[in-house]
Design a protein around this motif. Structure first.
Motif, PDB file in Angstrom:
ATOM      1  N   THR A  49       0.815  -1.225   0.000  1.00 21.88           N
ATOM      2  CA  THR A  49       0.000   0.000   0.000  1.00 21.88           C
ATOM      3  C   THR A  49       0.847   1.273   0.000  1.00 21.88           C
ATOM      4  OG1 THR A  49      -0.178  -0.145   2.398  1.00 21.88           O
ATOM      5  CG2 THR A  49      -1.986  -1.104   1.136  1.00 21.88           C
ATOM      6  N   ASN A  50       2.155   1.145  -0.195  1.00 20.71           N
ATOM      7  CA  ASN A  50       3.015   2.333  -0.292  1.00 20.71           C
ATOM      8  C   ASN A  50       2.881   2.956  -1.680  1.00 20.71           C
ATOM      9  OD1 ASN A  50       4.285   2.367   2.305  1.00 20.71           O
ATOM     10  ND2 ASN A  50       5.385   0.519   1.682  1.00 20.71           N
ATOM     11  N   VAL A  51       1.709   3.492  -1.931  1.00 16.11           N
ATOM     12  CA  VAL A  51       1.400   4.101  -3.229  1.00 16.11           C
ATOM     13  C   VAL A  51       0.871   5.513  -2.982  1.00 16.11           C
ATOM     14  CG1 VAL A  51       0.825   1.875  -4.276  1.00 16.11           C
ATOM     15  CG2 VAL A  51      -0.997   3.237  -3.254  1.00 16.11           C
ATOM     16  N   TYR A  52       0.665   6.258  -4.063  1.00 16.93           N
ATOM     17  CA  TYR A  52       0.058   7.585  -3.926  1.00 16.93           C
ATOM     18  C   TYR A  52      -1.251   7.456  -3.153  1.00 16.93           C
ATOM     19  CZ  TYR A  52       3.054  10.122  -7.271  1.00 16.93           C
ATOM     20  OH  TYR A  52       4.080  10.749  -7.896  1.00 16.93           O
ATOM     21  N   TRP A  53      -1.488   8.407  -2.264  1.00 16.25           N
ATOM     22  CA  TRP A  53      -2.631   8.322  -1.347  1.00 16.25           C
ATOM     23  C   TRP A  53      -3.968   8.312  -2.079  1.00 16.25           C
ATOM     24  CZ3 TRP A  53      -0.915   7.423   3.522  1.00 16.25           C
ATOM     25  CH2 TRP A  53      -1.877   7.270   4.506  1.00 16.25           C
ATOM     26  N   ASP A  54      -4.040   8.957  -3.241  1.00 16.55           N
ATOM     27  CA  ASP A  54      -5.323   8.956  -3.957  1.00 16.55           C
ATOM     28  C   ASP A  54      -5.442   7.748  -4.891  1.00 16.55           C
ATOM     29  OD1 ASP A  54      -3.393  10.016  -5.626  1.00 16.55           O
ATOM     30  OD2 ASP A  54      -4.428  11.906  -6.004  1.00 16.55           O
TER      31      ASP A  54
END
Length: 676
Positions: free
Chosen positions: A488-493
């Motif tokens: 889940t270390n991705v862009y927050w949106d």
């Protein structure tokens, strides 16, 4: 003293040895783990060899392993099983962690090495993932003050230390206010309208507290049924006002000053780093890129949703008027929404609950994951747990390959904050050719089993479980080399896409038939119930959309403007809500003081991302619907390009690989019934 947090976890799957960990172990573990992490950094800085991607960027990503482990265990417990002692330790160690983080990001020699590699990145023949890691690292230094002068760096450290303390205090106050309230009823006449399940749960709570009668709390499984079914309007008001005034009362748990200070410090920090506002700083690293894009996005949906919301609101008002209520209030909302739903669809949530026994829903989630992603879940007892309610599962694929450990923690209790979330006790990475697999956790606050009945979920709780499980799949199926780009270390949106997409299966007959079985008779949920669930899926969607937009607008009001002149939080919030408000203002209530997503969690300038991801999820599910909801080819593409890839590439690039085209909001508006 021997400290289990600092030893190798010689446990099955290297899982945390919770039964050996005591609160007293945490602070010494943090101090030692920070020392070890500093040694990792010193090794990189003092390396006399020419800086390379491997000896600098890669080494940085793999540094601080013990500190990561201690932090994830500690802060997860602080959310799910906190105590006064843990909260005190959190206040003590947060500034130390903030200081260490600044020591790394403000280290001149380290930044010099990172910059050297970044400047020649085109000559290095890096993979896409390595390129992303390098760019992320370089930006992280710049965005956290590497280019500031010494005086500014001291100022930044001061701000970060203060923010870390304030955010913790904010959360502690909200939890204390949630725990402090109880509605104790001894006269059953006052509880007319409440279903048997809610009464049983309240009676069970009273017994646990050694009291007679029924006790209702601000925990969602107690609060929501009360507001939805209780005929006694005065008691609904009492509950709603208590819920809405958390940390907004004249007592030691008041969060007003904390909210103002957090907003002002974030703004000051952004200015120091050369950004106009906190939102400009945050959104630079999001799909939306800048505040104006977010504001336009929210405004566009507002224009489309507001007419539908006003029409729906009129329906609720008409219904309330039949009961002699001239002015409908917020505490009437859930009550008349449920009445209207029964009137329009003949759909009673209480009639649905027997078909959603928690264990059946969990098995359904597992079976759907198996059909889509070839996963198998086996409950195990060999992994240590932090509370007796927690269940643990070994996750493998159909070939028997080990994928992850899953922890599941479903019921409310005093040391646990409200809401639902997914987190991890250990991430995923590949080092020395070994794929180190993740330990993922989902935490919820569902209706507890009573002495007479098992845990029976409302349909909203079913969708919540699917939502969090969608996040869990993103974590469990992670398959990247570097831990900072994994899961889940991705862009927050972008992070809400897997979770919101997975909710769609709750509304499909093929999926419901797998798990929606009556807990006593085993009868599969009747077809007409499924039809009603589908028909009601966009019930009051205008009002729901308006509500979500109002939260996003409030978030941007706090973070996309200069907050230095704000003195009255309540007044400021009311102005932000003006265009989305349907119900009269409640003087005693204020949302900002308990808006944990943006003032304690990571959603500041990011609350819009729930709606943003809905556009993606509606567009993505349109493909599943077209090809078949269990179509292997489609699910394999989603797994390969979205779930496994984490943050290794830009989200839109990954989405295009999965979908073959950019998303539009057409699928969302159609699904929501906001356009024909």
């Amino acid at each position: 003293m021997s400290n289990p947090l600092l030893q190798n976890f010689n446990t099955p799957y290297g899982a945390a040895p919770f039964s050996k960990i005591k609160s007293k172990h945490f602070k010494p573990a943090f101090i030692e783990a920070i020392k070890l992490a500093k040694a990792d950094i010193d090794k990189i800085v003092n390396n006399k060899e020419i800086p390379t991607f491997e000896n600098t960027i890669e080494a940085l990503d793999f540094s601080g392993e013990v500190l990561d482990r201690v932090s994830s265990i500690f802060f997860n417990l602080n959310s799910a099983e906190t105590t006064d002692e843990i909260q005190k330790i959190a206040q003590e160690v947060s500034p130390l962690l903030s200081e260490f983080s600044n020591d790394v990001r403000l280290n001149k020699q380290l930044f010099k090495k990172v910059q050297l590699i970044f400047d020649i990145k085109n000559e290095l023949n890096l993979t896409k993932e390595q390129e992303t890691l390098l760019t992320n690292n370089y930006k992280s230094f710049v965005r956290n003050g590497a280019n500031l002068n010494e005086k500014q760096k001291v100022e930044l450290r001061k701000i970060d230390t203060e923010l870390s303390k304030l955010k913790l205090k904010f959360g502690e106050n909200v939890l204390a206010e949630t725990n402090a309230f109880e509605l104790h009823i001894t006269n059953k006449e006052e509880l007319k309208g409440l279903p048997e399940s809610a009464l049983e749960a309240a009676e069970f709570t009273a017994k646990q507290k050694k009291k007679k009668g029924w006790i209702f709390t601000l925990d969602y499984p107690s609060y929501i049924p009360f507001l939805t079914y209780a005929k006694n309007r005065e008691l609904r008001k009492k509950m709603a006002v208590a819920f809405g005034s958390k940390a907004f009362q004249n007592n030691k748990y008041n969060n007003e000053d904390i909210v103002l200070n957090i907003a002002k410090l974030r703004h000051k920090r952004a200015n120091l780093l050369g950004y106009k506002t906190h939102a400009h700083f945050v959104l630079e690293e999001r799909m939306a890129e800048n505040p104006q894009t977010v504001i336009n996005f929210l405004d566009d949906l507002l224009v489309k949703a507001k007419p539908a919301a006003e029409k729906e609101f009129q329906q609720l008002k008409n219904l309330a008027q039949k009961d002699g209520i001239e002015q409908i209030q917020k505490w009437d909302s859930a009550y008349y929404s449920e009445k209207l739903k029964q009137e329009l669809f003949d759909l009673d949530q209480e009639k649905l609950k027997p078909y959603f026994k928690l264990e059946h829903v969990i098995n359904g989630v597992f079976e759907i994951s198996n059909k889509l992603y070839d996963l198998i879940f086996e409950e195990i007892n060999s992994v240590d747990i932090y509370h007796k309610d927690v269940k643990t599962y070994k996750v493998t694929d159909t070939t028997g390959k080990y994928i992850a450990i899953l922890y599941a923690d479903f019921f409310p209790r005093e040391g646990k904050r409200n809401g639902a979330w997914m987190t991890s006790f250990k991430g995923q990475w590949i080092k020395n050719n070994e794929n180190s697999r993740p330990h993922i956790s989902i935490v919820c606050n569902f209706t507890k089993p009573t002495e007479k009945k098992p845990s029976l979920l409302s349909f909203n709780e079913v969708t919540t479980l699917f939502h969090e499980f969608g996040h869990a799949l993103h974590g469990m199926l992670a398959n990247t080399t570097y831990k900072s780009l994994s899961g889940t270390n991705v862009y927050w949106d972008f992070v809400e896409l897997p979770s919101q997409l997975f909710e769609n299966w709750c509304y499909e007959k093929e999926a419901l038939n797998l798990f929606a079985k009556h807990f006593e008779t085993g009868e599969i949920i009747p077809m007409d119930f499924i039809e009603k669930i589908k028909k009601s899926s966009n019930f009051l969607e205008g009002i729901q959309t308006l509500r979500q937009l109002s939260f996003g607008i409030l978030d941007m009001a706090w973070h996309a403007k200069d907050p230095s002149k704000i003195t009255d939080i309540k007044n400021y919030e009311s102005l932000a809500f003006k265009n989305t408000q349907l119900y009269p203002e409640v003087e005693e209530n204020c949302m900002s003081t308990s808006f944990s997503h943006i003032f304690q969690g990571g959603y500041s300038s990011g609350y819009y991302s729930y709606k943003w991801a809905e556009v993606l999820d509606a567009d993505a599910f349109a493909l599943f619907r077209k090809k078949g909801i269990f179509d292997k080819k489609t699910s394999l593409k989603f797994k390969t390009y979205i779930l496994e890839k984490g943050g290794t590439e830009k989200p839109m690039e990954l989405y295009l690989k999965f979908r073959g085209k950019k998303p539009t909001n057409e699928a969302l508006l159609k699904r929501a019934g906001l356009v024909k």
